[in-house]
Design a protein around this motif. Structure first.
Motif, short mmCIF file in Angstrom:
data_model
loop_
_atom_site.label_atom_id
_atom_site.label_comp_id
_atom_site.label_asym_id
_atom_site.label_seq_id
_atom_site.Cartn_x
_atom_site.Cartn_y
_atom_site.Cartn_z
N TYR A 32 47.68 -12.25 25.66
CA TYR A 32 46.85 -13.09 24.79
C TYR A 32 47.19 -14.56 24.99
CZ TYR A 32 45.32 -15.41 20.50
OH TYR A 32 44.76 -16.29 19.60
N THR A 33 48.47 -14.89 24.98
CA THR A 33 48.89 -16.29 25.07
C THR A 33 48.47 -16.91 26.39
OG1 THR A 33 50.79 -15.83 23.65
CG2 THR A 33 50.86 -17.85 24.98
N LEU A 34 48.71 -16.18 27.50
CA LEU A 34 48.35 -16.74 28.81
C LEU A 34 46.85 -16.92 28.94
CD1 LEU A 34 50.79 -14.77 31.14
CD2 LEU A 34 50.92 -17.18 30.50
N GLN A 35 46.09 -15.94 28.48
CA GLN A 35 44.63 -16.05 28.59
C GLN A 35 44.11 -17.20 27.72
OE1 GLN A 35 42.70 -12.26 27.95
NE2 GLN A 35 44.12 -11.20 29.31
N LEU A 52 33.92 -20.15 27.41
CA LEU A 52 33.34 -19.19 26.47
C LEU A 52 33.40 -17.77 27.01
CD1 LEU A 52 30.29 -21.14 24.99
CD2 LEU A 52 32.17 -20.10 23.69
N GLU A 53 33.22 -17.62 28.32
CA GLU A 53 33.32 -16.27 28.90
C GLU A 53 34.72 -15.70 28.70
OE1 GLU A 53 31.41 -15.26 32.64
OE2 GLU A 53 30.65 -17.31 32.75
N ILE A 54 35.73 -16.56 28.89
CA ILE A 54 37.11 -16.09 28.72
C ILE A 54 37.40 -15.83 27.25
CG2 ILE A 54 39.54 -16.58 29.17
CD1 ILE A 54 38.66 -18.43 31.42
N TYR A 55 36.94 -16.73 26.39
CA TYR A 55 37.13 -16.51 24.94
C TYR A 55 36.52 -15.19 24.51
CZ TYR A 55 38.54 -21.43 24.30
OH TYR A 55 39.18 -22.64 24.34
N SER A 56 35.35 -14.88 25.03
CA SER A 56 34.68 -13.62 24.65
C SER A 56 35.48 -12.42 25.12
CB SER A 56 33.27 -13.58 25.24
OG SER A 56 32.46 -14.59 24.68
N PHE A 57 36.07 -12.53 26.32
CA PHE A 57 36.91 -11.44 26.82
C PHE A 57 38.14 -11.27 25.93
CE2 PHE A 57 40.49 -9.92 29.33
CZ PHE A 57 39.96 -8.78 29.91
N ILE A 58 38.76 -12.40 25.55
CA ILE A 58 39.94 -12.35 24.67
C ILE A 58 39.56 -11.73 23.33
CG2 ILE A 58 41.66 -13.74 23.46
CD1 ILE A 58 41.37 -15.79 25.78
N PHE A 62 41.60 -8.65 22.06
CA PHE A 62 42.53 -8.89 20.95
C PHE A 62 41.72 -9.22 19.69
CE2 PHE A 62 44.45 -10.18 24.96
CZ PHE A 62 45.64 -9.46 24.96
N PRO A 63 41.04 -8.23 19.12
CA PRO A 63 40.10 -8.50 18.02
C PRO A 63 40.74 -9.01 16.74
CG PRO A 63 40.41 -6.13 18.34
CD PRO A 63 41.07 -6.81 19.49
N SER A 64 42.05 -8.79 16.56
CA SER A 64 42.68 -9.21 15.31
C SER A 64 43.14 -10.66 15.32
CB SER A 64 43.87 -8.30 14.99
OG SER A 64 44.88 -8.45 15.97
N HIS A 65 43.08 -11.33 16.47
CA HIS A 65 43.56 -12.70 16.56
C HIS A 65 42.48 -13.68 16.11
CE1 HIS A 65 46.70 -10.72 18.78
NE2 HIS A 65 47.35 -11.85 18.97
N ALA A 66 42.87 -14.67 15.31
CA ALA A 66 41.90 -15.54 14.65
C ALA A 66 41.53 -16.79 15.45
CB ALA A 66 42.43 -15.97 13.28
N ARG A 90 32.91 -18.26 10.87
CA ARG A 90 32.93 -17.20 9.85
C ARG A 90 33.91 -16.09 10.25
NH1 ARG A 90 27.23 -18.11 9.57
NH2 ARG A 90 26.67 -19.08 7.60
N LYS A 91 33.90 -15.75 11.55
CA LYS A 91 34.82 -14.71 12.02
C LYS A 91 36.27 -15.16 11.84
CE LYS A 91 31.73 -12.62 15.46
NZ LYS A 91 31.51 -12.37 16.91
N TYR A 92 36.53 -16.45 12.07
CA TYR A 92 37.89 -16.96 11.85
C TYR A 92 38.29 -16.77 10.40
CZ TYR A 92 41.49 -20.23 10.49
OH TYR A 92 42.61 -20.78 9.92
N PHE A 93 37.41 -17.20 9.47
CA PHE A 93 37.77 -17.10 8.05
C PHE A 93 37.90 -15.65 7.61
CE2 PHE A 93 36.24 -21.54 7.82
CZ PHE A 93 37.35 -22.10 7.20
N ASP A 94 37.09 -14.75 8.19
CA ASP A 94 37.26 -13.33 7.89
C ASP A 94 38.65 -12.86 8.32
OD1 ASP A 94 34.75 -13.13 6.81
OD2 ASP A 94 33.82 -12.30 8.62
N ALA A 95 39.10 -13.34 9.49
CA ALA A 95 40.38 -12.89 10.04
C ALA A 95 41.57 -13.41 9.24
CB ALA A 95 40.51 -13.33 11.51
#
Length: 477
Positions: A32-35, A52-58, A62-66, A90-95
């Protein structure tokens, strides 16, 4: 260099630091950190689409990371994708457990750190912009130390805000006199694509057609056409109360663009219905289907059609504003359509916008019964007011007529313009008197009458709150 796992081609123009991040990822298992380091580096180099492509992969890995959601929001905003930026915030605030921290966080570290922009340095300005863009529809503190002021209104805030148990503002609050929010009387919306507005909820039957079919079935329509993220578990019980009290009641909710979000709320409402109607230890034979069939999710309507939609709901309809989050734009749409609405004001700004606009509209020259039609002081009163507005047709006609007669008071409100004029001239150190500003803005007798009402309303609120404290209980006001 190409990483098959990420499926992203990194262009030669990227800085050498990005190349080192790529090498590190290729030599290790998915990290997670390196990506995030790589994506952040590419983001800082202004290759937003690649980032954005890399963020979407991350996000998938790693769905639990905010924090990945914050970074995505910042990149989307740079590309002009405002809706996607808000969805990511919104996803950040949910997390992190919700805007007010009342939920259960999936990323406890991010929740403990506080401001989402404290974790980024290379594009902090992008992050702040994304958060501020989100706050334009979610009226809460930015939580950012470098933001000096938060602009609000004295009618929008609790009369003794600083004496509440939690005053969440990190900024210095500047209070305008009065409602502080004003919409143009005539609003022009660019044509919107219905399929794009609806997202996963797109159907061959339009929302206007669906509401017309329901209206013809001798139904009472309770319309809560808010973003479903605003519908909190506490409000679920209000919807169940209405369904139980009125056999003709049908609840109209706005489906999310994302099917998973709609499914989450659907399942939660079903669970609440079973607990309320069947008990916590109900058998499988207990059915709530007759109640569930009266809850309808309708696809999001383009802005240029919302007034027609509300008017098509008919004379046995009411708009429900949820709590603790209500809305200002949805309130102005209902008022513009002449449709009554119900609200239960909360201690903070995010739950007081509807009541402020209603109080401004019905400030004077309105019968008490009508003036008190729509603002509840308790959950039970909220339900009873909503039920009356759909079943007592004569009363509803009186309320609707009063809305149409006095709605001009909240649109193009010159008192709001005057408050902005005072703030900006002082901020720019321009010497101009309040009288000169009033003349330039064209403040009339009715505007001055409204300003007198605002001052008296604040005094009354403060007196009521003091009295409630003396009696040993706190009013929501």
């Amino acid at each position: 260099a190409t990483d098959n796992n990420l499926n992203v081609v990194v262009t030669p123009e990227l800085a050498e630091t990005c190349r080192r991040e790529i090498d590190a990822i290729l030599k290790t298992n998915n990290s997670y950190t390196l990506q995030m380091n790589l994506a952040t580096c590419i983001h800082a180099a202004k290759h937003y689409s690649v980032a954005l492509e890399i963020y979407s992969f991350i996000e998938t890995s790693f769905p639990s990371h905010a924090y990945v959601h914050v970074n995505k929001a910042a990149a989307h905003l740079q590309l002009g994708e405002i809706g996607k930026a808000r969805d990511s915030m919104r996803k950040y605030f949910d997390a992190v457990g919700g805007i007010d921290g009342s939920g259960i966080p999936t990323d406890t570290i991010a929740a403990q750190r506080g401001s989402p922009c404290s974790n980024v340095s290379s594009f902090k300005f992008d992050c702040v912009n994304a958060l501020n863009n989100f706050a334009a529809i979610e009226p809460v503190t930015s939580g950012i130390e470098t933001f000096d002021y938060f602009l609000s209104g004295d009618l929008l805030e609790h009369p003794y805000r600083t004496q509440l148990e939690v005053d969440h503002y990190t900024e210095q609050v500047v209070l305008f006199d009065g409602q502080a929010i004003s919409f143009p009387d005539t609003q022009h919306h660019l044509p919107q694509d219905e399929a794009l507005a609806a997202g996963d909820a797109h159907s061959n039957v339009t929302a206007l057609e669906q509401i017309t079919l329901l209206q013809k079935q001798d139904t009472h329509l309770f319309v809560c056409f808010q973003n479903i993220a605003k519908i909190q578990p506490r409000f679920d019980h209000v919807l169940v109360d209405i369904l139980q009290a009125d056999p003709k009641a049908h609840i109209i909710l706005q489906a999310s663009r994302h099917a998973a979000q709609t499914s989450t709320l659907t399942n939660r409402l079903e669970k609440t219905l079973r607990e309320r109607l069947c008990g916590y230890h109900a058998s499988q034979h207990c059915s709530t289907q007759s109640f569930q069939s009266r809850i309808h999710f309708i696809a999001r309507i383009p802005s240029d059609q919302i007034i027609e939609f509300l008017q098509r709901c008919g004379t046995s309809s009411v708009v429900l504003q949820p709590f603790p989050f209500d809305g200002s734009k949805t309130t102005s749409d209902a008022i513009n359509a002449g449709v009554p609405l119900v609200t239960f004001p909360q201690p903070h700004l995010r739950g007081r916008m509807t009541s402020t606009l209603i109080r401004s509209m019905f400030a004077y020259d309105v019968p008490d019964d009508v003036a008190n039609c729509c603002i509840a002081n308790s959950v039970s009163e909220y339900v009873s007011k909503a039920l009356r507005l759909t079943s007592d047709l004569q009363f509803r006609r009186q309320v609707s007529a009063a809305i149409q007669r006095h709605s001009h008071r909240i649109f193009d409100n010159k008192s709001v313009s005057l408050e902005w004029g005072k703030l900006l001239t002082r901020a720019l150190e321009q010497r101009i008197s309040d009288q000169e500003l009033e003349y330039e803005i064209g403040l009339g007798d009715e505007d001055k009458h409204y300003r007198t009402f605002s001052s008296k309303a604040i005094e009354n609120d403060q007196r009521s709150w003091r009295e409630s404290i003396m009696l040993g209980h706190r009013s929501s006001i």
